[in-house]
Write a protein that holds these residues in place. Structure first.
Motif, PDB file in Angstrom:
ATOM      1  N   LEU B 101       0.838  -1.202   0.000  1.00 30.45           N
ATOM      2  CA  LEU B 101       0.000   0.000   0.000  1.00 30.45           C
ATOM      3  C   LEU B 101       0.870   1.247   0.000  1.00 30.45           C
ATOM      4  O   LEU B 101       1.875   1.293   0.692  1.00 30.45           O
ATOM      5  CB  LEU B 101      -0.880   0.029   1.250  1.00 30.45           C
ATOM      6  N   PRO B 102       0.481   2.265  -0.768  1.00 24.97           N
ATOM      7  CA  PRO B 102       1.203   3.529  -0.685  1.00 24.97           C
ATOM      8  C   PRO B 102       0.932   4.211   0.655  1.00 24.97           C
ATOM      9  O   PRO B 102      -0.069   3.921   1.314  1.00 24.97           O
ATOM     10  CB  PRO B 102       0.632   4.349  -1.842  1.00 24.97           C
ATOM     11  N   GLU B 103       1.839   5.132   1.039  1.00 23.08           N
ATOM     12  CA  GLU B 103       1.737   5.723   2.364  1.00 23.08           C
ATOM     13  C   GLU B 103       0.435   6.500   2.550  1.00 23.08           C
ATOM     14  O   GLU B 103      -0.153   6.480   3.638  1.00 23.08           O
ATOM     15  CB  GLU B 103       2.932   6.644   2.634  1.00 23.08           C
ATOM     16  N   ASP B 104      -0.048   7.172   1.499  1.00 18.59           N
ATOM     17  CA  ASP B 104      -1.247   7.988   1.700  1.00 18.59           C
ATOM     18  C   ASP B 104      -2.466   7.121   2.027  1.00 18.59           C
ATOM     19  O   ASP B 104      -3.351   7.542   2.777  1.00 18.59           O
ATOM     20  CB  ASP B 104      -1.511   8.927   0.511  1.00 18.59           C
ATOM     21  N   ALA B 105      -2.492   5.906   1.465  1.00 21.33           N
ATOM     22  CA  ALA B 105      -3.598   5.004   1.807  1.00 21.33           C
ATOM     23  C   ALA B 105      -3.518   4.608   3.280  1.00 21.33           C
ATOM     24  O   ALA B 105      -4.529   4.610   4.002  1.00 21.33           O
ATOM     25  CB  ALA B 105      -3.554   3.766   0.923  1.00 21.33           C
ATOM     26  N   ALA B 106      -2.297   4.296   3.725  1.00 25.12           N
ATOM     27  CA  ALA B 106      -2.105   3.937   5.134  1.00 25.12           C
ATOM     28  C   ALA B 106      -2.515   5.105   6.031  1.00 25.12           C
ATOM     29  O   ALA B 106      -3.163   4.909   7.073  1.00 25.12           O
ATOM     30  CB  ALA B 106      -0.644   3.565   5.375  1.00 25.12           C
ATOM     31  N   ILE B 107      -2.164   6.312   5.624  1.00 25.97           N
ATOM     32  CA  ILE B 107      -2.516   7.499   6.411  1.00 25.97           C
ATOM     33  C   ILE B 107      -4.031   7.621   6.533  1.00 25.97           C
ATOM     34  O   ILE B 107      -4.576   7.814   7.627  1.00 25.97           O
ATOM     35  CB  ILE B 107      -1.926   8.772   5.754  1.00 25.97           C
TER      36      ILE B 107
END
Ligand SMILES: Nc1ncnc2c1ncn2[C@@H]1O[C@H](COP(=O)(O)OP(=O)(O)OP(=O)(O)O)[C@@H](O)[C@H]1O
Ligand SMILES: [Mg+2]
Lengths: 274, 405
Positions: B101-107
């Motif tokens: 997952l890209p970081e923005d999704a995790a955020i």
């Protein structure tokens, strides 16, 4: 750490020069493997770059040239293998290495002037608490002068041409006053004048007893510029003095079908003339 | 009106003055440390950290009450919020590193989950302490009502530490934001520096909870840095300009809100910061919208003038209406398009400049100097008089303009 059992298993089919890294080489690696995810970008590579020489790292796009340099510097973690810089682990030799990354890796809209960027090469010497003294500033300006960029010291770095940005990166590396210079495609996208300016600086470094290792894409200038060649395509394909390692056969092996035979012949002819 | 003035001048009472000073200090810390977040392009992660504080606030309240203490003890609440913000941060890191997952999704995922959990906890607390106000809603949008001296002290000490840490870490953080690979090659530990940056942001968030509130603290971290970017091209100055702007908005905002009771503090502080951003957006000397417009118009005029004069010099007709208007207005051509005396002289000068530049590029191989040829810069601004005399010598006698030759 270096695991001998792994290294031996990986080396079958390849002739090993020596088992250990020679201490007199500015950069030597043994059994270096790096992978992003589960596909190795560099697989079980040995290399020994000579001191006081200009060495080229040559290979097609995606061959792992940048990865090789970054792993040698410890910028990307290695899966296995050993790296020695002047006979010691990289951590002990940080101050003796300067690195010029591929130009694309940077945010060019960053709020920094040309002089600010060159001074980054002095950060380790200045330390966390130290002041950027007038002497340090003069040193940075001097390095800019060596690449012909003194007049641009106060420009924002984004307002330079690609060739000028490359020169600034080189000046930053010069500011480190290192013994080994690792450059990733210093000639990519620069005009003839900049290419000449850069190669003059690099040859000057070599003549002053420093070692230079550069990723190089232009096959026609390899013979004119470099003493030592290292051909890589995930694995090591050839290594040695340019005359013996940079040949039609090794190029065929490295580039496969990506270079037509006629192109290779051309390179060999033009290289011979240089 | 006089109430506002009183508040601005610290005349609105001891408590209001304390709050305004505390908010100002918080603004300095947020602006300075937020600069690195902005430069590293990780603004969003601070929003997640801020929202992740809420469950910690709720849990800390419950634990303190269960232990028989006062649930509203600020230090206890801040400790709880720091713990849950830290957990949120580690979770984001872990998700981004372990999955594809890209970081923005995790955020997004972490922010939503933690905030939802926090709201549920707050609602439960409210229903349990029926009648008695727990006062935890103040952490959402900031409230300085009933702020104690001890609270202001927490902000003062925390803010000073944050500014000091920012100063200490300025070089490594700049390096990592500009060129992470190079920083790693120099031997800096990128992960550690990023973690230090996030710890800094977390500290500012936690001490800012009471004043600005968790929903808007991200604005205090980012808006001053973005505003400062309009005024400087150097990261070293950007940090302190952002700190100054943050301090002013914190101080002004808190003072203004104390003059208007029942108004949450956070939104007013953020609106003051946004006001300064808007002013900068339009008025900043180089990067501002007005300056850019003006520059564009001047540039356009110079290009047209140059092209028109070159056309005159070559005896070609000028067709562009704007060029005709411009040259007529400057008295270089008559309304019928024929060059005036002054026009011919200027045309000759421009042609001469053009020839000199051509010679300069031929003689001066170095791109550093001749590379400044842009068709507009007069050659006198780049080369010394003796160099120009040399170009002239190589060029031969001047060309006579106007077809008289
Ligand atoms: N950060 C990364 N994450 C995942 N894969 C990567 C990453 N960097 C490189 N790779 C992959 O590793 C391989 C080697 O890449 P590398 O950049 O080292 O090649 P290169 O020889 O330098 O190529 P080029 O000539 O295009 O610069 C490529 O297949 C590339 O897609
Ligand atoms: Mg590469």
């Amino acid at each position: 750490m270096h695991r001998p059992d792994l290294a031996i298993a990986a080396h079958d089919g390849q002739a090993l020069p020596t088992d250990t890294c020679p201490a007199d080489s500015p950069l030597a690696v043994r059994g270096l493997t790096v992978s992003y995810g589960e596909k190795p970008a560099v697989f079980s590579v040995d290399a020994t770059f000579p001191a006081r020489a200009m060495s080229a790292i040559i290979g097609p796009n995606g061959a792992g040239k940048s990865t090789f340099l970054k792993a040698a510097l410890g910028v990307v973690p290695r899966l296995s293998g050993e790296v020695r810089v002047f006979g010691t682990p990289i951590e002990k030799a940080r101050d003796r290495i300067a690195y010029v990354p591929q130009r694309a890796s940077v945010d060019w809209d960053f709020p920094a002037t040309v002089l600010d960027v060159v001074q980054m090469g002095l950060y380790r010497r200045v330390g966390l608490l130290g002041r950027m003294s007038g002497r340090m500033r003069a040193l940075a300006l001097d390095c800019l002068g060596r690449v012909g960029m003194a007049d641009f010291a106060h420009r924002q770095i984004g307002q330079l041409s690609g060739g000028q940005q490359q020169r600034v990166f080189l000046a930053r590396a010069l500011a480190q006053d290192a013994d080994l210079y690792l450059l990733d495609e210093p000639f990519a996208g620069v005009d003839a004048a900049t290419e000449r300016a850069i190669i003059d600086v690099l040859k000057g470094l070599r003549d002053a007893g420093k070692s230079v290792v550069a990723v190089h894409h232009d096959l026609s200038t390899v013979r004119g510029y470099f003493d030592h060649a290292f051909l890589i395509n995930v694995r090591r394909m050839a290594e040695g003095p340019v005359e013996t390692a940079f040949t039609a056969e090794t190029l065929h092996a490295t580039y496969g079908g990506r270079l037509a035979t006629t192109q290779i012949d051309e390179v060999m002819l033009s290289g011979g003339a240089a | 009106m006089s109430a506002i003035l009183d508040a601005l001048l610290l005349g609105a009472g001891y408590n209001a003055a304390l709050v305004a000073l505390g908010a100002g200090l918080l603004g300095v810390a947020a602006g300075a440390s937020g600069s690195f977040l902005f430069l590293r392009k990780r603004a969003l992660i601070s929003d997640a950290v801020a929202h992740a504080t809420l469950p910690g606030v709720g849990l800390a309240f419950i634990v303190m009450v269960a232990l028989g203490g006062d649930g509203r003890n600020l230090l206890g609440l801040l400790l709880g919020s720091a713990l849950s913000a830290g957990a949120g941060l580690l979770l984001i890191e872990w998700i981004a590193r372990r999955t594809r997952l890209p970081e923005d999704a995790a955020i997004g995922a972490v922010l939503g989950t933690f905030f939802g959990l926090g709201i549920v906890l707050l609602t439960v607390i409210q229903s349990l302490s029926a009648g008695r106000q727990a006062g935890l809603e103040g952490f959402l949008l900031g409230s300085t009502a009933g702020m104690l001296r001890a609270d202001a002290l927490v902000i003062a000490v925390g803010g000073t530490l944050a500014v000091a840490l920012t100063w200490l870490m300025r070089r490594p953080m700049t390096l990592v934001a500009f060129d992470a690979d190079y920083a790693a090659a120099l031997g800096y530990d990128i992960r550690r520096i990023d973690l230090a940056m996030m710890a800094l942001v977390m500290a500012v968030t936690v001490i800012g909870l009471k004043v600005v509130g968790l929903i808007l603290i991200v604005a205090m971290l980012i808006i001053p840095a973005v505003t400062a970017r309009f005024w400087t091209d150097r990261s070293g100055r950007l940090i302190w300009i952002a700190g100054g702007l943050g301090g002013v908005s914190g101080y002004l905002g808190a003072a203004l809100s104390s003059a208007a009771p029942n108004m949450p503090t956070g939104p007013i502080i953020v609106l003051v910061a946004a006001g300064m951003f808007t002013l900068s957006l339009f008025l900043a000397p180089v990067r501002g919208v007005a300056a850019a417009l003006l520059r564009r118009r001047r540039f356009q005029a110079r290009v047209h003038r140059r092209q028109g004069l070159l056309a005159l010099a070559h005896g070609e007709p000028i067709r562009e209406p704007y060029t005709l208007r411009l040259l007529t207005r400057q008295g270089l051509i008559r309304p019928d398009g024929v060059a005036t005396e002054a026009g011919r002289a200027q045309a000759a000068r421009v042609l001469r400049d053009e020839h000199r530049w051509a010679k300069a590029r031929e003689v001066h191989q170095d791109a550093g100097l001749s590379g400044r040829y842009d068709g507009l810069t007069p050659i006198e601004e780049v080369f010394t008089p003796d160099e120009i005399a040399e170009f002239d010598r190589r060029l031969g006698p001047p060309v006579i303009v106007g077809g008289a030759a």
